[in-house]
Design an enzyme around this catalytic site. Structure first.
Site, PDB file in Angstrom:
ATOM      1  N   GLU A  36      73.236  80.732  -7.551  1.00  0.00           N
ATOM      2  CA  GLU A  36      73.421  80.620  -6.096  1.00  0.00           C
ATOM      3  C   GLU A  36      72.570  79.511  -5.495  1.00  0.00           C
ATOM      4  O   GLU A  36      71.872  79.713  -4.493  1.00  0.00           O
ATOM      5  CB  GLU A  36      73.119  81.970  -5.420  1.00  0.00           C
ATOM      6  CG  GLU A  36      74.055  83.070  -5.863  1.00  0.00           C
ATOM      7  CD  GLU A  36      73.912  84.366  -5.071  1.00  0.00           C
ATOM      8  OE1 GLU A  36      72.999  84.473  -4.226  1.00  0.00           O
ATOM      9  OE2 GLU A  36      74.737  85.273  -5.298  1.00  0.00           O
TER      10      GLU A  36
ATOM     11  N   GLU B 168      77.752  87.812 -11.318  1.00  0.00           N
ATOM     12  CA  GLU B 168      76.964  88.811 -10.591  1.00  0.00           C
ATOM     13  C   GLU B 168      77.934  89.662  -9.797  1.00  0.00           C
ATOM     14  O   GLU B 168      78.674  89.140  -8.955  1.00  0.00           O
ATOM     15  CB  GLU B 168      75.960  88.098  -9.684  1.00  0.00           C
ATOM     16  CG  GLU B 168      74.763  88.946  -9.343  1.00  0.00           C
ATOM     17  CD  GLU B 168      73.690  88.125  -8.640  1.00  0.00           C
ATOM     18  OE1 GLU B 168      73.235  87.107  -9.181  1.00  0.00           O
ATOM     19  OE2 GLU B 168      73.319  88.520  -7.525  1.00  0.00           O
TER      20      GLU B 168
HETATM   21  C1  GAL Z   1      72.451  87.797  -5.077  1.00  0.00           C
HETATM   22  C2  GAL Z   1      71.290  87.087  -5.789  1.00  0.00           C
HETATM   23  C3  GAL Z   1      70.422  88.067  -6.532  1.00  0.00           C
HETATM   24  C4  GAL Z   1      70.093  89.208  -5.656  1.00  0.00           C
HETATM   25  C5  GAL Z   1      71.357  89.871  -5.205  1.00  0.00           C
HETATM   26  C6  GAL Z   1      71.156  91.121  -4.393  1.00  0.00           C
HETATM   27  O1  GAL Z   1      73.027  87.022  -4.127  1.00  0.00           O
HETATM   28  O2  GAL Z   1      71.799  86.140  -6.681  1.00  0.00           O
HETATM   29  O3  GAL Z   1      69.253  87.419  -6.955  1.00  0.00           O
HETATM   30  O4  GAL Z   1      69.381  88.741  -4.572  1.00  0.00           O
HETATM   31  O5  GAL Z   1      72.076  88.947  -4.435  1.00  0.00           O
HETATM   32  O6  GAL Z   1      72.389  91.632  -3.969  1.00  0.00           O
END
Ligand code: GAL
Length: 868
Positions: free
Chosen positions: A477, A559
């Site tokens: 990100e 993710e």
């Molecule tokens: C994402 C990020 C992670 C964590 C997660 C929590 O956007 O890449 O590191 O912060 O959100 O939902």
């Protein structure tokens, strides 16, 4: 450092004896020796800078430490006296006896207390900021120094901005706290006592989670002869693999630090690795043709060789495949002096295909990626690496059916990859959470320009032989992801991965960048964070647009989910939807700062597991997912960022106790395991007569729910359903039971009953026999149970721990993200009926460790752990 493992201590002794034998007129030299430098350090932390040093003043002397990993002009060490030589802590004469005695790996912040001034909730509220100094005396023999000898310090990770001094002289350093580095101590070392001093500095606001602090990974001293295999100097690949044979290519970089040309012979043999001992076993299975070369003084030379391995045993992910490993043992001899170096390189034989339509193909078989993201901390042990704690994390994930791990958002401890190789877990090795543009004030963007090449290159070079690595992640990100710069940076980082490895593709976690952006155009495996399932209340998936634009590129959910919950707590009413944005009237218990464990709630950018499954199944070309996160971690306690200490995202809580979600994932990922899991618990004195939804996760395809023996109906899982729900059940005390079926046959059962008040403590150990090296651990669970032995789900009794015998209680926890009692406390309140104590032996001492748990008004419990 798996690619350059030294022989076992006994092997080294034998080898040393053999090599010291006088052969004609030459005395053979001993081979490489790599020894732990973890013991006997002194440490002090300073909130305010005690020495006037800073990275800016030290930088010119530190940058040359990256020279082996940069392709641009090398940095020259400045002439003159390096900074810091007048600081008292680097001096031999400094009396450090009042500093804390510590053993590495050491996380200076984990003992707390919580509430450190200047440290935010996302950073975990622990005192990781400030300057830390570590000092140690390193004894060297006359044979260790002088002509023909090289001494290296290897640091697997130091948080952060390390600068290393030997005998008062600044040797070098490495600022990125997650990367490993090596420094050449040779010019500064002497026979006798040497003072090694390491300065670390952590600025507040440098991380979005708890980074830990200190020399938190292993530290080694490596002694080699002037002719030796260079750092990370072996590379093994298997370019063609069939059932009958595998081609094994080996490249070895030989370094000669002497000032004369040396005739060097290299012999390498390949052995199978015994899965239980991790060591070479049996006769050599293949031999590389021996090679003789001349290596000029002060230079390195790469030697390439190839061999065939018959009937190779393949490395593949568990449980469908078996993670077989081989080890290439390379012996270097020079100038007729016998073996001068010997290194072991473990590797696996396997094929990987990244298919745009089918996903990931390992050894010819499609493997759906059932992955989780994890941060690096080990709960109440903090960032201090511990092999057993890391192994336990992976074992519990394996039980859930996990076959892949994303090391978010940085390089892991080297041993984590050894564990992944051993257990057959595929790894996405990640490097950065930011590139050139910051997320928080003092993050990696400050280092980007000068360090990103060295950090990326050294990481790939260090870990490229691990069969577990299936992809490199070049970032997460990154705020630069959608700009033209994003494309340039991705091109550069991917090129580095190709130069150093070339057998895996690269990916990145993209939450915004879409098809057609400069970055995605070049990225080998587009990785989608949340956008694949549609963010929050949206069901608009971007998988189709990525797939139609790049039909040949494999894509995956780097993710997913970010579901939040607090183990064993349930909040009413329960959303009727399949997914819901968490808030004061949706899943939150604002008073307690907990989130409901119906496992349906998430922040605005995220999703429930059910929603992710629906979307992944709708687009079968998607290779799979990496759930945020497998384990809870310290920091980032969304949605209670300012008040809590640890995350709500984990499928498993910070103590290692399973949340309800565990069985939802297990049902999907291990449909072969007969299983049914019913929630919530069934002890609700204040809910009599109230609607209390009952949900069931099962690997069956149908289930019937009974309340006090009365059927509530039998339900089948319909397409797009991953849980069975009876949302209109009225609570009455007694028992709920579920009977699950598969293909019409009884498959699994589960029940919850109304329990009585707390009566006693039930104490169990995950292992009742542990090693006595001072590192091995036993994880002791205490359940608060009623007189029938059933866990009391809301019990919060204060439990006191003590230990009899040659051991100690390292830390305690309960998985409650709001618990601000420091982790070393021997008193811990149970949370949702459970608490944890982590126990180890005193180094070198054997005996019985009796761990006792007591609580006022309850019958205590104990368990005996044998150490030795
Ligand atoms: C994402 C990020 C992670 C964590 C997660 C929590 O956007 O890449 O590191 O912060 O959100 O939902």
């Amino acid at each position: 450092m798996p690619s350059l493992k030294s022989s076992s201590p006994s092997g080294l002794l034998l080898l040393g004896l053999l090599l010291l034998t006088v052969v004609g007129h030459t005395v053979a030299q001993s081979s490489r020796k790599r020894s732990s430098l973890n013991a006997d350090w002194r440490f002090s932390r300073f909130v305010d800078n005690p020495d006037g040093l800073s990275y800016d003043t030290l930088k010119a002397w530190i940058l040359p430490s990256s020279n082996d990993f940069i392709t641009r002009a090398k940095y020259q060490r400045p002439t003159g006296t390096p900074p810091g030589s007048d600081v008292q802590y680097v001096k031999d004469s400094f009396d450090d006896s009042k500093w804390d005695p510590v053993t590495l790996p050491h996380d200076w912040a984990i003992k707390g207390p919580f509430g450190a001034p200047g440290v935010s909730g996302p950073e975990g509220k622990l005192p990781y900021n400030g300057v830390g100094w570590y000092r140690k005396t390193v004894k060297l023999g006359t044979g260790d120094v002088g002509s023909g000898k090289n001494l290296y310090l290897e640091v697997d990770g130091a948080m952060s901005y390390a600068s290393v001094f030997l005998n008062g002289v600044l040797v070098g350093g490495w600022p990125y706290g997650y990367n490993a580095f090596r420094l050449d101590l040779t010019p500064y070392a002497k026979a006798g006592d040497n003072t090694l001093a390491i300065r670390l500095q952590n600025a507040p606001d440098s991380s979005r989670w708890y980074p830990g602090a200190g020399l938190y990974r292993n530290v080694w001293l490596v002694k080699v002869n002037s002719v030796h295999v260079a750092q990370y100097g072996t590379k093994v690949t298997t370019p063609s693999v069939s059932a009958g044979s595998a081609t094994v290519d080996l490249s070895v970089t030989i370094e000669n630090t002497s000032n004369s040309t040396k005739r060097v012979d290299l012999v390498t043999e390949v052995y199978e690795v015994d899965a239980s001992t991790g060591k070479a076993t049996g006769d050599a299975k293949a031999t590389f043709k021996s090679i003789s070369i001349s290596v000029a003084g002060g230079s390195k030379q790469v030697v390439n060789s190839t061999t065939e391995l018959s009937n190779p045993k393949l490395w593949g992910p568990a449980p469908e495949q078996t993670p077989n490993q081989y080890v290439a043992i390379s012996k270097v001899s020079a100038g007729g002096n016998g073996t001068v170096d010997s290194v072991e390189t473990k590797f696996g034989v396997r094929t990987l295909v990244y298919d745009g339509n089918k996903g990931l193909i390992v050894n010819g078989a499609h493997v759906y990626v059932k992955g989780v993201c994890n941060h690096h901390d080990l709960g109440s042990l903090g960032a201090a690496f511990n092999y057993r704690a890391a192994e336990r994390q992976l074992q519990i994930l394996l039980e859930m059916g996990t076959n892949a791990l994303r090391t978010s958002h940085n390089m892991p401890a080297p041993e984590l990859l050894d564990l992944a190789d051993k257990y057959g877990i595929m790894v996405m090795g990640e490097t950065f959470d930011t590139w050139k543009t910051k997320k928080v004030a003092n993050d990696y963007h400050l280092l980007w320009d000068e360090w990103h090449e060295a950090d990326m290159r050294s990481y790939v070079r260090r870990e490229r032989n691990h069969p577990s690595i299936v992809a490199w992640s070049i970032g997460n990100e990154m705020p630069d992801q959608s700009s033209a710069l994003g494309g340039q940076i991705a091109t550069e980082l991917q090129n580095i991965a190709r130069q150093e490895d070339g057998t895996r593709k690269s990916t990145a976690g993209l939450n915004n960048a879409g098809p057609g952006t400069a970055l995605v155009n070049v990225l080998e495996i587009p990785g989608l964070n949340y956008q694949g399932e549609g963010k929050g209340t949206s069901w608009n998936s971007t998988y189709p647009s990525f797939h139609s634009r790049y039909p040949d590129k494999m894509i995956w959910g780097t993710e997913t989910a970010s579901t939040v919950s607090t183990r064993g707590t349930y909040v009413f009413p329960v959303t009727s939807g399949k997914t819901a944005v968490v808030g004061p009237s949706a899943g939150e218990n604002v008073t307690m700062q907990y989130v409901s464990s119906y496992e349906l709630y998430h922040p605005s950018w995220a999703a429930s597991p059910d929603k992710v499954f629906i979307q992944q199944d709708k687009y079968p070309y998607v290779a799979g997912e990496f759930v945020w996160t497998g384990w809870d971690y310290i920091g980032e306690p969304t949605p209670f960022d300012n008040t809590s200490r640890s995350s709500y995202f984990g499928i498993i809580d910070l103590a290692g106790f399973k949340k309800d979600r565990f069985w939802l994932y297990q049902a999907r990922w291990r449909p072969d395991i007969p299983q049914a899991h019913v929630l919530p618990h069934w002890t609700w004195p204040d809910r009599v007569g109230k609607v209390t939804p009952v949900h069931v996760f099962t690997s069956g395809d149908e289930a019937e729910l009974f309340v006090n023996g009365k059927s509530q109906g039998r339900k089948k899982t319909e397409p797009s359903e991953y849980r069975l729900r009876w949302d209109n059940v009225t609570y009455v005390p007694g028992e709920i039971e579920v009977v699950a079926y598969k293909n019409g046959k009884k498959w699994a059962e589960d029940s919850k009953k109304t329990v009585g008040s707390p009566a006693k403590l039930n104490v169990t150990a995950d292992r009742t026999s542990i090693g006595n090296d001072g590192y091995d651990l036993s994880f002791i669970t205490v359940a608060v149970v009623d007189k029938n032995g059933d866990t009391v789900p809301m019990a919060s009794n204060a439990i006191s721990f003590s230990i009899d015998g040659p051991g100690e209680i390292v830390s305690t926890d309960n998985g409650d993200p709001t618990d601000m009692v420091a982790f070393p406390s021997l008193t811990r309140k149970a949370f949702s009926g459970m608490a944890l104590a982590i126990v180890r032996s005193k180094p070198g001492e054997s005996g019985s460790l009796k761990v006792l748990a007591t609580s006022s008004g309850l019958e205590g419990g104990e368990v005996v752990v044998r150490a030795g």
